[in-house]
Design an enzyme around this catalytic site. Structure first.
Site, PDB file in Angstrom:
ATOM      1  N   SER A 191       0.779  -1.230   0.000  1.00  0.00           N
ATOM      2  CA  SER A 191       0.000   0.000   0.000  1.00  0.00           C
ATOM      3  C   SER A 191       0.813   1.283   0.000  1.00  0.00           C
ATOM      4  O   SER A 191       0.277   2.341  -0.293  1.00  0.00           O
ATOM      5  CB  SER A 191      -0.927   0.021   1.220  1.00  0.00           C
ATOM      6  OG  SER A 191      -0.175   0.021   2.421  1.00  0.00           O
ATOM      7  N   HIS A 219      -5.590  -4.310   0.004  1.00  0.00           N
ATOM      8  CA  HIS A 219      -5.569  -3.134  -0.878  1.00  0.00           C
ATOM      9  C   HIS A 219      -5.935  -3.487  -2.313  1.00  0.00           C
ATOM     10  O   HIS A 219      -5.767  -2.666  -3.217  1.00  0.00           O
ATOM     11  CB  HIS A 219      -4.203  -2.454  -0.826  1.00  0.00           C
ATOM     12  CG  HIS A 219      -3.935  -1.789   0.484  1.00  0.00           C
ATOM     13  ND1 HIS A 219      -4.422  -0.541   0.806  1.00  0.00           N
ATOM     14  CD2 HIS A 219      -3.260  -2.216   1.578  1.00  0.00           C
ATOM     15  CE1 HIS A 219      -4.049  -0.215   2.037  1.00  0.00           C
ATOM     16  NE2 HIS A 219      -3.347  -1.218   2.527  1.00  0.00           N
ATOM     17  N   LYS A 250     -11.997  -0.944   3.089  1.00  0.00           N
ATOM     18  CA  LYS A 250     -11.322  -0.135   2.067  1.00  0.00           C
ATOM     19  C   LYS A 250     -12.207  -0.065   0.822  1.00  0.00           C
ATOM     20  O   LYS A 250     -13.161   0.705   0.802  1.00  0.00           O
ATOM     21  CB  LYS A 250      -9.921  -0.681   1.807  1.00  0.00           C
ATOM     22  CG  LYS A 250      -8.991  -0.487   3.015  1.00  0.00           C
ATOM     23  CD  LYS A 250      -7.581  -0.907   2.738  1.00  0.00           C
ATOM     24  CE  LYS A 250      -6.632  -0.503   3.854  1.00  0.00           C
ATOM     25  NZ  LYS A 250      -6.939  -1.127   5.171  1.00  0.00           N
TER      26      LYS A 250
END
Length: 408
Positions: A191, A219, A250
């Site tokens: 990330s 991610h 996320k």
């Protein structure tokens, strides 16, 4: 003489201030239906409108009408909390449905929900290694803190291989007892730099040396693959990875973490992991929102495509302006500063003068000397916003006399 505890604690905080890496949390409220617009409460004269450029809600799904509607419906149907742990009253039908959806997303036999991605990594890695006597874990050097915590708490032997260096990994595997249980732990998208693991090649080594594989896709889930299954889906290797771990906070825009694997592995973690067994389960309101988000992103590529376009556009604008953007293969757009004090100063000016919110990333999240600003453009950041951000950064870079990239 008695210890002065206050002095010790104050010294610890003072060290962070001196090193320029004391963390400041920005007080904001997002505007529902108007992402990435928000209000900042860091000013005495009331909230100030800002544009958020650093959210991990990569696709804006935390604002999506389907997600909000599903959460409102669940709230009025079953109330706020789950009522207990999964074993005692907290195993709602929402939880069961979501685990089925996540297993299907990754083409696995089962899935298991946790309260966060951090907990899913820590609980799974620490438990798995304890179940395998004499296990050796091979960990990529850039793995997330939660993976490191899980490996440490397992008490097993750990060997750290250089980031994405397959030759180094194989060297370590070859030097290990062939009969010892082995687990290779890595991420799909890293990330801070935005680079990608060579998953197929790692699986080749795992096959060769009889090792299990653990891939952190936090991610990447929702972001890559035809249905949002992550890099493992995009590269058609999900069936080769033993355990896929992901987050619901996320790209899916809500909260929680999970693993997906075969039924026996899932049952082992469900039955032995303290971080799962003794924790109140996620609120069904949250789970209902995630269900709506996962189902939507399985069938819609619109958000992923727009996000990738805007990430590419921002990288191009920053490069053309001569700003030191670290070129990445993914949706992460890191801008190198190389100094924690300067990174904080740039972020402060952006917020105070331009209404642009980005958080400086300092040690220990990244190595010293590689401090940066990390931008995460989403599908709702438009070209005008991208130009405005680039112009603001260019002005600040000149004001602070920071180094620019010379044109090729």
């Amino acid at each position: 003489m008695s210890l002065n505890y206050d002095h010790i604690f104050s010294q610890a905080i003072d060290r962070l201030h001196e090193e320029g890496r004391y963390r400041v949390f920005i007080d904001i409220l997002r505007n529902k239906g108007a992402y990435p617009n928000a209000r900042c409460f860091a000013h005495h004269n009331g909230p100030k409108p800002i544009t958020v450029w650093c959210s991990n809600d990569y696709l804006g799904m935390g604002q999506h009408p389907k997600v909000v509607a599903a959460m409102e419906e669940a709230l009025h149907d079953v109330g706020a909390g789950s009522g207990g742990t999964r074993n005692i009253g907290g195993n709602t039908h929402y939880h069961v449905d979501l685990e089925h959806e996540l297993a299907d997303l990754h083409a696995k036999e089962g899935a298991l929900l946790f309260t966060s991605g951090y907990v899913s990594n820590e609980a799974t890695l620490s438990t798995l290694a304890k179940i395998l006597p004499g296990c050796v874990i091979f960990s990529d050097e850039l793995n997330h803190a939660s993976m490191i915590a899980g490996i440490r708490n397992s008490g097993c032997e750990k060997r750290v291989w250089r980031h994405n260096d397959l030759a180094h990994l194989e060297e370590m595997l070859a030097a290990t007892d062939p009969d010892a249980p082995k687990l290779i732990a890595f991420e799909s998208v890293y990330s801070m730099d935005g680079d990608v693991a060579p998953i197929a090649a790692i699986c080749d080594l795992a096959d060769q040396y009889n090792a299990l594989t653990y891939c952190d896709e936090v991610h990447a889930v929702g972001m890559y693959g035809a249905r949002g299954g992550g890099i493992t889906e995009r590269d058609d290797v999900a069936d080769r990875v033993t355990i896929i771990e992901g987050t619901l906070g996320k790209a899916f825009g809500v909260m929680g973490g999970y693993i997906a694997a075969d039924k026996t592995v899932v049952d082992v973690i469900r039955s032995y992991a303290p971080g799962f067994i003794f924790t109140t389960s996620l609120s069904p309101v949250l789970v209902a929102g995630v269900l709506a988000s996962v189902r939507h992103l399985k069938s819609s590529c619109e958000e992923r495509a727009a996000q990738q376009r805007h990430a590419r556009l921002l990288k191009d604008h920053l490069l053309e302006a001569g700003l030191p953007v670290l070129e990445s293969q993914t949706h992460i757009v890191p801008l190198l500063v190389g100094d924690p004090v300067k990174a904080k100063r740039i972020a402060d000016i952006l917020l105070a003068e331009y209404g642009i919110y980005v958080q400086p990333i300092n040690y220990p999240t990244v190595p010293r000397g590689t401090e940066r600003l990390r931008f995460t453009p989403g599908p709702d950041h438009n070209e005008d916003m991208i130009r405005g951000l680039t112009d603001a950064l260019t002005e600040i870079w000149g004001r602070l006399e920071l180094e620019m990239i010379k044109a090729a």
